[in-house]
Write a protein that holds these residues in place. Sequence first.
Motif, PDB file in Angstrom:
ATOM      1  N   PRO A  47      69.749  51.037  48.425  1.00  0.00           N
ATOM      2  CA  PRO A  47      70.325  50.278  47.319  1.00  0.00           C
ATOM      3  C   PRO A  47      71.062  49.033  47.797  1.00  0.00           C
ATOM      4  O   PRO A  47      71.615  49.000  48.892  1.00  0.00           O
ATOM      5  CB  PRO A  47      71.289  51.268  46.662  1.00  0.00           C
ATOM      6  CG  PRO A  47      71.582  52.276  47.703  1.00  0.00           C
ATOM      7  CD  PRO A  47      70.396  52.322  48.618  1.00  0.00           C
ATOM      8  N   LEU A  48      71.027  48.029  46.974  1.00  0.00           N
ATOM      9  CA  LEU A  48      71.718  46.776  47.230  1.00  0.00           C
ATOM     10  C   LEU A  48      73.004  46.788  46.415  1.00  0.00           C
ATOM     11  O   LEU A  48      72.988  47.139  45.233  1.00  0.00           O
ATOM     12  CB  LEU A  48      70.820  45.612  46.804  1.00  0.00           C
ATOM     13  CG  LEU A  48      71.256  44.206  47.167  1.00  0.00           C
ATOM     14  CD1 LEU A  48      71.296  44.040  48.689  1.00  0.00           C
ATOM     15  CD2 LEU A  48      70.287  43.199  46.589  1.00  0.00           C
ATOM     16  N   PRO A  58      72.757  50.485  37.837  1.00  0.00           N
ATOM     17  CA  PRO A  58      72.165  51.773  37.447  1.00  0.00           C
ATOM     18  C   PRO A  58      70.632  51.765  37.418  1.00  0.00           C
ATOM     19  O   PRO A  58      70.006  52.805  37.635  1.00  0.00           O
ATOM     20  CB  PRO A  58      72.715  52.033  36.051  1.00  0.00           C
ATOM     21  CG  PRO A  58      73.840  51.089  35.864  1.00  0.00           C
ATOM     22  CD  PRO A  58      73.687  49.980  36.846  1.00  0.00           C
ATOM     23  N   ALA A  59      70.019  50.612  37.176  1.00  0.00           N
ATOM     24  CA  ALA A  59      68.555  50.538  37.112  1.00  0.00           C
ATOM     25  C   ALA A  59      67.934  50.252  38.472  1.00  0.00           C
ATOM     26  O   ALA A  59      66.718  50.122  38.573  1.00  0.00           O
ATOM     27  CB  ALA A  59      68.128  49.460  36.118  1.00  0.00           C
ATOM     28  N   PHE A  60      68.764  50.143  39.534  1.00  0.00           N
ATOM     29  CA  PHE A  60      68.200  49.858  40.849  1.00  0.00           C
ATOM     30  C   PHE A  60      67.232  50.982  41.219  1.00  0.00           C
ATOM     31  O   PHE A  60      67.582  52.161  41.140  1.00  0.00           O
ATOM     32  CB  PHE A  60      69.286  49.739  41.922  1.00  0.00           C
ATOM     33  CG  PHE A  60      68.766  49.162  43.200  1.00  0.00           C
ATOM     34  CD1 PHE A  60      68.812  47.801  43.413  1.00  0.00           C
ATOM     35  CD2 PHE A  60      68.202  49.969  44.177  1.00  0.00           C
ATOM     36  CE1 PHE A  60      68.308  47.243  44.580  1.00  0.00           C
ATOM     37  CE2 PHE A  60      67.696  49.432  45.347  1.00  0.00           C
ATOM     38  CZ  PHE A  60      67.755  48.069  45.550  1.00  0.00           C
ATOM     39  N   PRO A  61      66.008  50.631  41.608  1.00  0.00           N
ATOM     40  CA  PRO A  61      64.996  51.665  41.875  1.00  0.00           C
ATOM     41  C   PRO A  61      65.326  52.471  43.126  1.00  0.00           C
ATOM     42  O   PRO A  61      65.590  51.910  44.182  1.00  0.00           O
ATOM     43  CB  PRO A  61      63.713  50.858  42.052  1.00  0.00           C
ATOM     44  CG  PRO A  61      64.164  49.500  42.474  1.00  0.00           C
ATOM     45  CD  PRO A  61      65.497  49.276  41.817  1.00  0.00           C
ATOM     46  N   TRP A  68      57.990  49.987  40.801  1.00  0.00           N
ATOM     47  CA  TRP A  68      56.806  49.580  40.056  1.00  0.00           C
ATOM     48  C   TRP A  68      56.913  49.917  38.571  1.00  0.00           C
ATOM     49  O   TRP A  68      56.152  49.386  37.761  1.00  0.00           O
ATOM     50  CB  TRP A  68      55.548  50.194  40.653  1.00  0.00           C
ATOM     51  CG  TRP A  68      55.210  49.540  41.951  1.00  0.00           C
ATOM     52  CD1 TRP A  68      55.358  50.048  43.198  1.00  0.00           C
ATOM     53  CD2 TRP A  68      54.698  48.214  42.126  1.00  0.00           C
ATOM     54  NE1 TRP A  68      54.975  49.127  44.141  1.00  0.00           N
ATOM     55  CE2 TRP A  68      54.561  47.991  43.508  1.00  0.00           C
ATOM     56  CE3 TRP A  68      54.349  47.190  41.260  1.00  0.00           C
ATOM     57  CZ2 TRP A  68      54.089  46.798  44.037  1.00  0.00           C
ATOM     58  CZ3 TRP A  68      53.858  46.000  41.790  1.00  0.00           C
ATOM     59  CH2 TRP A  68      53.743  45.818  43.159  1.00  0.00           C
ATOM     60  N   LEU A  69      57.856  50.769  38.206  1.00  0.00           N
ATOM     61  CA  LEU A  69      58.031  51.149  36.805  1.00  0.00           C
ATOM     62  C   LEU A  69      59.128  50.356  36.098  1.00  0.00           C
ATOM     63  O   LEU A  69      59.381  50.587  34.918  1.00  0.00           O
ATOM     64  CB  LEU A  69      58.333  52.650  36.705  1.00  0.00           C
ATOM     65  CG  LEU A  69      57.214  53.573  37.186  1.00  0.00           C
ATOM     66  CD1 LEU A  69      57.670  55.023  37.131  1.00  0.00           C
ATOM     67  CD2 LEU A  69      55.937  53.366  36.387  1.00  0.00           C
ATOM     68  N   LEU A  70      59.782  49.425  36.789  1.00  0.00           N
ATOM     69  CA  LEU A  70      60.835  48.623  36.157  1.00  0.00           C
ATOM     70  C   LEU A  70      60.269  47.809  34.993  1.00  0.00           C
ATOM     71  O   LEU A  70      59.196  47.214  35.095  1.00  0.00           O
ATOM     72  CB  LEU A  70      61.477  47.673  37.165  1.00  0.00           C
ATOM     73  CG  LEU A  70      62.376  48.298  38.220  1.00  0.00           C
ATOM     74  CD1 LEU A  70      62.753  47.268  39.274  1.00  0.00           C
ATOM     75  CD2 LEU A  70      63.620  48.901  37.587  1.00  0.00           C
ATOM     76  N   THR A  71      61.012  47.757  33.902  1.00  0.00           N
ATOM     77  CA  THR A  71      60.605  46.980  32.729  1.00  0.00           C
ATOM     78  C   THR A  71      61.092  45.548  32.858  1.00  0.00           C
ATOM     79  O   THR A  71      61.931  45.237  33.718  1.00  0.00           O
ATOM     80  CB  THR A  71      61.190  47.593  31.444  1.00  0.00           C
ATOM     81  OG1 THR A  71      62.619  47.488  31.503  1.00  0.00           O
ATOM     82  CG2 THR A  71      60.759  49.045  31.270  1.00  0.00           C
ATOM     83  N   ASP A  72      60.626  44.696  31.973  1.00  0.00           N
ATOM     84  CA  ASP A  72      61.055  43.307  31.946  1.00  0.00           C
ATOM     85  C   ASP A  72      62.570  43.226  31.764  1.00  0.00           C
ATOM     86  O   ASP A  72      63.251  42.475  32.458  1.00  0.00           O
ATOM     87  CB  ASP A  72      60.323  42.561  30.820  1.00  0.00           C
ATOM     88  CG  ASP A  72      60.597  41.077  30.866  1.00  0.00           C
ATOM     89  OD1 ASP A  72      61.447  40.615  30.072  1.00  0.00           O
ATOM     90  OD2 ASP A  72      59.981  40.369  31.689  1.00  0.00           O
ATOM     91  N   PHE A  81      72.794  40.983  37.346  1.00  0.00           N
ATOM     92  CA  PHE A  81      73.797  41.783  38.047  1.00  0.00           C
ATOM     93  C   PHE A  81      74.015  41.282  39.471  1.00  0.00           C
ATOM     94  O   PHE A  81      75.142  41.243  39.957  1.00  0.00           O
ATOM     95  CB  PHE A  81      73.349  43.249  38.060  1.00  0.00           C
ATOM     96  CG  PHE A  81      74.355  44.199  38.640  1.00  0.00           C
ATOM     97  CD1 PHE A  81      75.426  44.648  37.884  1.00  0.00           C
ATOM     98  CD2 PHE A  81      74.217  44.665  39.946  1.00  0.00           C
ATOM     99  CE1 PHE A  81      76.347  45.539  38.418  1.00  0.00           C
ATOM    100  CE2 PHE A  81      75.135  45.558  40.480  1.00  0.00           C
ATOM    101  CZ  PHE A  81      76.211  45.999  39.718  1.00  0.00           C
ATOM    102  N   TYR A  82      72.941  40.884  40.132  1.00  0.00           N
ATOM    103  CA  TYR A  82      73.026  40.421  41.512  1.00  0.00           C
ATOM    104  C   TYR A  82      73.108  38.895  41.611  1.00  0.00           C
ATOM    105  O   TYR A  82      72.730  38.310  42.621  1.00  0.00           O
ATOM    106  CB  TYR A  82      71.852  40.973  42.332  1.00  0.00           C
ATOM    107  CG  TYR A  82      71.929  42.476  42.498  1.00  0.00           C
ATOM    108  CD1 TYR A  82      72.913  43.045  43.293  1.00  0.00           C
ATOM    109  CD2 TYR A  82      71.038  43.307  41.852  1.00  0.00           C
ATOM    110  CE1 TYR A  82      72.996  44.421  43.447  1.00  0.00           C
ATOM    111  CE2 TYR A  82      71.112  44.689  42.000  1.00  0.00           C
ATOM    112  CZ  TYR A  82      72.102  45.240  42.795  1.00  0.00           C
ATOM    113  OH  TYR A  82      72.190  46.603  42.940  1.00  0.00           O
TER     114      TYR A  82
END
Length: 158
Positions: A47-48, A58-61, A68-72, A81-82
């Motif tokens: 994680p970054l 929270p959405a960090f893969p 590959w499943l991250l949404t737009d 966030f970053y």
Amino acid sequence: MEWNQTNQTNPAHNQPSTRPTLIGHRRAANSAAFQAKLQQMALPLAPLVQLTTGEIHPAFPGTLLNFWLLTDAELEELAHFYHQRTPCQWTFHYPCPIAWSSDMPLEEKRRRIGRFIGLRGCETPIRVKSEQELQEEARQARIRDEEEMWRRKLRWYN
């Protein structure tokens, strides 16, 4: 697909249970290529942390599959966030800052976030020219060379 019934003991109830299994699923499980892809998709991602708070989005893969499943919307949130969506004093303090635009297509956003978090293979693609473009460039080069040759020859006659 065809269903088979397999008799197995349910450890919770110590009773035999019938659980349907897919024949195709068993075949896929025996495929070396499928197993290799499953292992690849299960690779954990480090994680970054955000520079200002030290928090992880929270959405960090957590795995390559999750990436590959991250949404737009999730990609937009990660960029914000970053500190990549709106440049600020923290934008260029990350190891690999990226240029971000909300107008980009989904796969371009995914590629840029992948590069931002350090995934290999997410670099800017090199555009390959078509055969017609190469032929046109060669034709233009011949014309330039020919014009240059005539300029050099005619220079002595002026």
